[in-house]
Motif scaffolding. Structure first.
Motif, PDB file in Angstrom:
ATOM      1  N   ARG A  17     -15.440  21.479  26.303  1.00  0.00           N
ATOM      2  CA  ARG A  17     -16.079  20.279  26.866  1.00  0.00           C
ATOM      3  C   ARG A  17     -17.129  19.651  25.952  1.00  0.00           C
ATOM      4  NH1 ARG A  17     -12.482  19.944  30.458  1.00  0.00           N
ATOM      5  NH2 ARG A  17     -12.580  21.182  32.342  1.00  0.00           N
ATOM      6  N   ASP A  18     -17.534  20.306  24.927  1.00  0.00           N
ATOM      7  CA  ASP A  18     -18.537  19.777  23.996  1.00  0.00           C
ATOM      8  C   ASP A  18     -17.814  19.249  22.757  1.00  0.00           C
ATOM      9  OD1 ASP A  18     -20.609  19.278  22.235  1.00  0.00           O
ATOM     10  OD2 ASP A  18     -21.345  21.334  22.164  1.00  0.00           O
ATOM     11  N   PRO A  19     -17.893  17.949  22.498  1.00  0.00           N
ATOM     12  CA  PRO A  19     -17.143  17.380  21.372  1.00  0.00           C
ATOM     13  C   PRO A  19     -17.491  17.997  20.018  1.00  0.00           C
ATOM     14  CG  PRO A  19     -17.969  15.629  22.789  1.00  0.00           C
ATOM     15  CD  PRO A  19     -18.566  16.908  23.277  1.00  0.00           C
ATOM     16  N   ALA A  20     -18.766  18.200  19.756  1.00  0.00           N
ATOM     17  CA  ALA A  20     -19.165  18.750  18.450  1.00  0.00           C
ATOM     18  C   ALA A  20     -18.635  20.171  18.270  1.00  0.00           C
ATOM     19  CB  ALA A  20     -20.685  18.722  18.306  1.00  0.00           C
ATOM     20  N   GLN A  21     -18.793  21.013  19.301  1.00  0.00           N
ATOM     21  CA  GLN A  21     -18.281  22.381  19.199  1.00  0.00           C
ATOM     22  C   GLN A  21     -16.761  22.381  19.124  1.00  0.00           C
ATOM     23  OE1 GLN A  21     -19.456  25.597  21.655  1.00  0.00           O
ATOM     24  NE2 GLN A  21     -21.621  25.067  21.595  1.00  0.00           N
ATOM     25  N   SER A  22     -16.136  21.458  19.842  1.00  0.00           N
ATOM     26  CA  SER A  22     -14.672  21.383  19.831  1.00  0.00           C
ATOM     27  C   SER A  22     -14.165  21.079  18.433  1.00  0.00           C
ATOM     28  CB  SER A  22     -14.189  20.307  20.809  1.00  0.00           C
ATOM     29  OG  SER A  22     -14.572  20.626  22.121  1.00  0.00           O
ATOM     30  N   GLU A  23     -14.810  20.140  17.753  1.00  0.00           N
ATOM     31  CA  GLU A  23     -14.398  19.810  16.380  1.00  0.00           C
ATOM     32  C   GLU A  23     -14.583  21.006  15.461  1.00  0.00           C
ATOM     33  OE1 GLU A  23     -16.561  16.319  15.261  1.00  0.00           O
ATOM     34  OE2 GLU A  23     -15.558  15.078  16.774  1.00  0.00           O
ATOM     35  N   GLU A  24     -15.686  21.709  15.640  1.00  0.00           N
ATOM     36  CA  GLU A  24     -15.959  22.891  14.808  1.00  0.00           C
ATOM     37  C   GLU A  24     -14.901  23.970  15.031  1.00  0.00           C
ATOM     38  OE1 GLU A  24     -19.403  26.260  14.707  1.00  0.00           O
ATOM     39  OE2 GLU A  24     -20.078  24.192  14.951  1.00  0.00           O
ATOM     40  N   VAL A  25     -14.601  24.253  16.287  1.00  0.00           N
ATOM     41  CA  VAL A  25     -13.611  25.285  16.592  1.00  0.00           C
ATOM     42  C   VAL A  25     -12.224  24.850  16.119  1.00  0.00           C
ATOM     43  CG1 VAL A  25     -12.442  26.502  18.482  1.00  0.00           C
ATOM     44  CG2 VAL A  25     -14.931  26.310  18.473  1.00  0.00           C
ATOM     45  N   ALA A  26     -11.874  23.586  16.299  1.00  0.00           N
ATOM     46  CA  ALA A  26     -10.570  23.087  15.826  1.00  0.00           C
ATOM     47  C   ALA A  26     -10.448  23.277  14.316  1.00  0.00           C
ATOM     48  CB  ALA A  26     -10.389  21.622  16.204  1.00  0.00           C
ATOM     49  N   GLN A  27     -11.524  22.998  13.602  1.00  0.00           N
ATOM     50  CA  GLN A  27     -11.519  23.195  12.152  1.00  0.00           C
ATOM     51  C   GLN A  27     -11.323  24.672  11.814  1.00  0.00           C
ATOM     52  OE1 GLN A  27     -11.594  20.546  10.138  1.00  0.00           O
ATOM     53  NE2 GLN A  27     -11.273  21.842   8.388  1.00  0.00           N
ATOM     54  N   GLU A  28     -12.007  25.557  12.551  1.00  0.00           N
ATOM     55  CA  GLU A  28     -11.841  26.997  12.327  1.00  0.00           C
ATOM     56  C   GLU A  28     -10.394  27.430  12.578  1.00  0.00           C
ATOM     57  OE1 GLU A  28     -14.604  28.914  14.958  1.00  0.00           O
ATOM     58  OE2 GLU A  28     -16.364  28.145  13.899  1.00  0.00           O
ATOM     59  N   VAL A  29      -9.782  26.863  13.613  1.00  0.00           N
ATOM     60  CA  VAL A  29      -8.389  27.205  13.933  1.00  0.00           C
ATOM     61  C   VAL A  29      -7.473  26.793  12.791  1.00  0.00           C
ATOM     62  CG1 VAL A  29      -6.451  26.643  15.449  1.00  0.00           C
ATOM     63  CG2 VAL A  29      -8.700  27.153  16.437  1.00  0.00           C
ATOM     64  N   LEU A  30      -7.676  25.605  12.259  1.00  0.00           N
ATOM     65  CA  LEU A  30      -6.805  25.130  11.186  1.00  0.00           C
ATOM     66  C   LEU A  30      -7.005  25.941   9.903  1.00  0.00           C
ATOM     67  CD1 LEU A  30      -6.994  21.402  12.129  1.00  0.00           C
ATOM     68  CD2 LEU A  30      -4.977  22.878  12.274  1.00  0.00           C
ATOM     69  N   VAL A  31      -8.201  26.381   9.659  1.00  0.00           N
ATOM     70  CA  VAL A  31      -8.428  27.282   8.514  1.00  0.00           C
ATOM     71  C   VAL A  31      -7.719  28.614   8.765  1.00  0.00           C
ATOM     72  CG1 VAL A  31     -10.203  28.620   7.294  1.00  0.00           C
ATOM     73  CG2 VAL A  31     -10.587  26.200   7.779  1.00  0.00           C
ATOM     74  N   GLU A  32      -7.779  29.078  10.021  1.00  0.00           N
ATOM     75  CA  GLU A  32      -7.093  30.320  10.371  1.00  0.00           C
ATOM     76  C   GLU A  32      -5.579  30.173  10.201  1.00  0.00           C
ATOM     77  OE1 GLU A  32      -6.895  33.612  13.991  1.00  0.00           O
ATOM     78  OE2 GLU A  32      -8.148  31.835  14.232  1.00  0.00           O
ATOM     79  N   VAL A  33      -5.043  29.007  10.528  1.00  0.00           N
ATOM     80  CA  VAL A  33      -3.605  28.756  10.322  1.00  0.00           C
ATOM     81  C   VAL A  33      -3.280  28.911   8.842  1.00  0.00           C
ATOM     82  CG1 VAL A  33      -1.818  26.968  10.342  1.00  0.00           C
ATOM     83  CG2 VAL A  33      -3.266  27.315  12.364  1.00  0.00           C
ATOM     84  N   TRP A  34      -4.087  28.353   7.984  1.00  0.00           N
ATOM     85  CA  TRP A  34      -3.859  28.451   6.532  1.00  0.00           C
ATOM     86  C   TRP A  34      -3.883  29.920   6.080  1.00  0.00           C
ATOM     87  CZ3 TRP A  34      -2.099  26.193   2.355  1.00  0.00           C
ATOM     88  CH2 TRP A  34      -2.484  26.670   1.107  1.00  0.00           C
ATOM     89  N   ARG A  35      -4.873  30.671   6.576  1.00  0.00           N
ATOM     90  CA  ARG A  35      -5.036  32.063   6.149  1.00  0.00           C
ATOM     91  C   ARG A  35      -3.986  32.997   6.745  1.00  0.00           C
ATOM     92  NH1 ARG A  35     -10.121  32.506   8.472  1.00  0.00           N
ATOM     93  NH2 ARG A  35      -9.360  34.503   9.156  1.00  0.00           N
ATOM     94  N   THR A  36      -3.572  32.748   7.987  1.00  0.00           N
ATOM     95  CA  THR A  36      -2.712  33.714   8.676  1.00  0.00           C
ATOM     96  C   THR A  36      -1.274  33.236   8.847  1.00  0.00           C
ATOM     97  OG1 THR A  36      -3.333  32.861  10.850  1.00  0.00           O
ATOM     98  CG2 THR A  36      -4.681  34.663   9.954  1.00  0.00           C
ATOM     99  N   ALA A  37      -0.897  32.179   8.172  1.00  0.00           N
ATOM    100  CA  ALA A  37       0.477  31.656   8.288  1.00  0.00           C
ATOM    101  C   ALA A  37       1.538  32.730   8.039  1.00  0.00           C
ATOM    102  CB  ALA A  37       0.674  30.462   7.367  1.00  0.00           C
ATOM    103  N   PRO A  38       1.335  33.672   7.123  1.00  0.00           N
ATOM    104  CA  PRO A  38       2.373  34.702   6.911  1.00  0.00           C
ATOM    105  C   PRO A  38       2.620  35.573   8.154  1.00  0.00           C
ATOM    106  CG  PRO A  38       0.871  34.652   5.030  1.00  0.00           C
ATOM    107  CD  PRO A  38       0.289  33.752   6.081  1.00  0.00           C
TER     108      PRO A  38
END
Length: 194
Positions: free
Chosen positions: A52-73
């Motif tokens: 529900r918090d836009p700023a935290q949501s953007e931060e977490v979304a960015q973390e998720v996308l970095v995690e996708v890059w790191r854990t894609a295998p």
């Protein structure tokens, strides 16, 4: 073979996410850029619905996308679609953030309660003081009326021996004797060694 389910009901015309994810697992940065464009909107939407918090949501979304890059295998097509895998990562990360915030709030609440609670030593000191006061009162009741009056004036009101003598209209020597005898009885009653 199972057919892919599309949220909008219409097959996506964009890139095949599963193929992009396989290429991302090999370190293909162009594939990651395409993947990022395809999943960043749904990831942000899911995370925002949880946080529900836009700023935290953007931060977490960015973390998720970095995690996708790191854990894609780790992605296994046999266990689900690429989009479901990414959204599952997003959901877990968002829920972790909520739990972390709740735990921090609980810790702060507990710390605030502890600050309001008197320290153990303070409580024990207050109890000891009350007990000592009560014991002194009890021992004061064992004195004669004349001794109690002299001790009260001298030690509780702060008068000198001479002032006590003048106030009670009694010779100074008599006051000294009353005080000495009264203090000896108090000492014995309180169990204080000389």
């Amino acid at each position: 073979m199972k057919e892919a389910v599309h949220i909008s009901g219409v097959p996506s015309t964009g890139p095949d996410l599963q193929e992009l994810l396989v290429r991302v697992a090999r370190g293909d940065q162009d594939a990651f850029a395409s993947m990022y464009d395809a999943v960043s909107g749904p990831v942000l939407g899911l995370v925002r619905s949880i946080l529900r918090d836009p700023a935290q949501s953007e931060e977490v979304a960015q973390e998720v996308l970095v995690e996708v890059w790191r854990t894609a295998p780790r992605f296994q097509a046999s266990r689900g679609s690429a989009m479901n895998w990414v959204l599952t990562l997003a959901h877990h990360r968002a829920v972790d953030r909520v739990r972390s915030a709740e735990a921090a709030a609980a810790r702060e609440h507990k710390a605030a309660l502890l600050e309001r609670t008197p320290a153990f030593d303070e409580v024990s000191e207050q109890v000891e003081t009350r007990l000592e006061r009560e014991q002194v009162r009890r021992c004061m009741r064992t004195l004669s009326e004349l001794q109690r009056e002299s001790v009260t004036l001298a030690y509780y009101r702060g008068l000198t021996y001479r002032e006590v003598s003048e106030l009670l209209s009694v010779p100074l020597g008599t006051i000294k004797t009353r005080l000495r005898d009264g203090l000896i009885r108090l000492r014995d009653c309180l169990g204080v060694s000389a």
